[in-house]
Design a protein around this motif. Structure first.
Motif, short mmCIF file in Angstrom:
data_model
loop_
_atom_site.label_atom_id
_atom_site.label_comp_id
_atom_site.label_asym_id
_atom_site.label_seq_id
_atom_site.Cartn_x
_atom_site.Cartn_y
_atom_site.Cartn_z
N ALA A 264 -47.22 53.51 -35.60
CA ALA A 264 -46.81 53.64 -37.00
C ALA A 264 -46.56 52.28 -37.63
O ALA A 264 -46.91 52.05 -38.79
CB ALA A 264 -45.55 54.51 -37.10
N ALA A 265 -45.95 51.36 -36.89
CA ALA A 265 -45.68 50.02 -37.40
C ALA A 265 -46.97 49.26 -37.68
O ALA A 265 -47.10 48.57 -38.69
CB ALA A 265 -44.81 49.24 -36.41
N LEU A 266 -47.94 49.40 -36.79
CA LEU A 266 -49.23 48.72 -36.97
C LEU A 266 -49.96 49.30 -38.18
O LEU A 266 -50.53 48.56 -38.98
CB LEU A 266 -50.07 48.86 -35.71
N ALA A 267 -49.93 50.61 -38.31
CA ALA A 267 -50.58 51.25 -39.46
C ALA A 267 -49.91 50.81 -40.77
O ALA A 267 -50.59 50.54 -41.77
CB ALA A 267 -50.52 52.77 -39.32
N ASP A 268 -48.59 50.73 -40.76
CA ASP A 268 -47.86 50.36 -41.97
C ASP A 268 -48.15 48.91 -42.38
O ASP A 268 -48.41 48.62 -43.55
CB ASP A 268 -46.36 50.55 -41.73
N ALA A 269 -48.11 47.99 -41.41
CA ALA A 269 -48.38 46.59 -41.71
C ALA A 269 -49.81 46.40 -42.20
O ALA A 269 -50.07 45.63 -43.14
CB ALA A 269 -48.12 45.72 -40.48
N GLN B 243 -51.72 48.65 -43.74
CA GLN B 243 -51.89 49.20 -45.08
C GLN B 243 -51.22 48.32 -46.13
O GLN B 243 -51.75 48.14 -47.23
CB GLN B 243 -51.33 50.62 -45.15
N THR B 244 -50.06 47.77 -45.81
CA THR B 244 -49.37 46.86 -46.73
C THR B 244 -50.27 45.68 -47.09
O THR B 244 -50.38 45.27 -48.25
CB THR B 244 -48.06 46.36 -46.11
N THR B 245 -50.94 45.14 -46.06
CA THR B 245 -51.82 43.99 -46.30
C THR B 245 -53.07 44.39 -47.07
O THR B 245 -53.52 43.67 -47.97
CB THR B 245 -52.19 43.33 -44.97
N LEU B 246 -53.65 45.53 -46.75
CA LEU B 246 -54.83 45.99 -47.50
C LEU B 246 -54.47 46.20 -48.97
O LEU B 246 -55.26 45.85 -49.86
CB LEU B 246 -55.37 47.28 -46.89
N ASP B 247 -53.30 46.76 -49.22
CA ASP B 247 -52.86 46.96 -50.61
C ASP B 247 -52.75 45.62 -51.34
O ASP B 247 -53.16 45.47 -52.50
CB ASP B 247 -51.52 47.69 -50.65
N GLY C 71 -45.71 41.87 -50.61
CA GLY C 71 -46.65 42.31 -49.58
C GLY C 71 -47.05 41.25 -48.58
O GLY C 71 -47.76 41.54 -47.62
N VAL C 72 -46.58 40.00 -48.77
CA VAL C 72 -46.89 38.94 -47.82
C VAL C 72 -46.08 39.18 -46.55
O VAL C 72 -44.86 39.25 -46.58
CB VAL C 72 -46.59 37.55 -48.40
N LEU C 73 -46.76 39.32 -45.42
CA LEU C 73 -46.11 39.63 -44.15
C LEU C 73 -46.42 38.59 -43.09
O LEU C 73 -47.53 38.04 -43.06
CB LEU C 73 -46.60 40.99 -43.61
N ALA C 74 -45.48 38.35 -42.20
CA ALA C 74 -45.71 37.49 -41.05
C ALA C 74 -46.39 38.31 -39.95
O ALA C 74 -45.89 38.47 -38.84
CB ALA C 74 -44.39 36.90 -40.54
#
Length: 237
Positions: free
Chosen positions: A214-219, A221-225, A106-109
């Motif tokens: 959609a990309a912003l929502a996905d990134a 949510q990934t970080t919140l998770d 889940g670590v994202l740039a």
């Protein structure tokens, strides 16, 4: 410049980044590039994305878009290598969960990771949730549908950050007033009702396509998770 649109709101408030935020509005590519390197928070992520996709430089539009908004290029950045690099870059600084993550899933740039996992505000949720939540909400890049426009402001319907039962989440859409222009200076074209815009602090920064939203929502949510998993493990210790 794409970088400047999202970097200007917090620098204009003195919240982060180097002084002389007007550099970001003047549009000189050389000036903006030199200024961007002084953003200690954003620069390591931009470099990581650029290296992963073979972009010519860290301020390439695709690199910048993926960092602030999101997109498929984020999948090209190895999360374990990114986590190692970020820990090295922010050693000695007060951070949130950066040094506590047990594994890199889940670590994202992406800017949301910096806001929720690297900034220390996540640690204040259990002590002063109202203040921490306000800062996290304003600092994250969020999206909303324009409901009305009045002079230099717009009211958008956007999902606010919530904190209940120890969990960070996005609530039901509600109204938020953002600025799209100030004394004739704007970061986007004049918005119209129905537009989906991105916002950073109190500014609207861009008009989003469906794919970008959609990309912003996905990134996000990934970080919140990731943050919720990490916080749960902290409480279990």
């Amino acid at each position: 410049a794409p970088f400047a649109r999202y970097a200007f709101p917090p620098t204009g408030l003195g919240s982060c980044g180097p002084a002389d935020s007007d550099v970001l509005l003047r549009g000189d590519k050389v000036e903006v590039a030199a200024h961007a390197k002084e953003f200690d928070g954003a620069w390591p992520y931009l470099r990581a994305i650029a290296d992963a996709i073979g972009a010519p430089d860290a301020l390439h539009p695709e690199v910048v878009r993926n960092y602030w908004i999101g997109g498929p290029d984020l999948d090209q950045v190895d999360p374990a290598a990114l986590l190692t690099m970020l820990r090295r870059a922010f050693t000695g600084q007060t951070t949130g969960l950066l040094f506590d993550l047990a594994q890199p899933r889940g670590v994202l740039a992406h800017h949301s990771f910096h806001v929720f996992a690297v900034y220390p505000w996540v640690r204040f949720l259990d002590r002063d949730a109202a203040t921490a939540l306000k800062v996290l909400q304003q600092c994250r890049i969020r999206w909303g549908t324009v409901e009305s426009v009045e002079d230099e402001h717009a009211v958008i319907a956007t999902r606010p950050l919530t904190f209940a039962g120890g969990t960070l989440a996005l609530g039901e859409p509600g109204p938020e007033r953002v600025r799209w222009s100030k004394e004739g200076v704007s970061l986007i074209r004049p918005p119209a009702p129905g537009d989906v815009v991105s916002a950073h602090w109190d500014w609207a920064c861009g008009v989003l396509t469906d794919d970008e939203r959609a990309a912003l929502a996905d990134a996000t949510q990934t970080t919140l998770d990731l943050v919720n998993r990490a916080r749960t493990k902290e409480e279990d210790r």
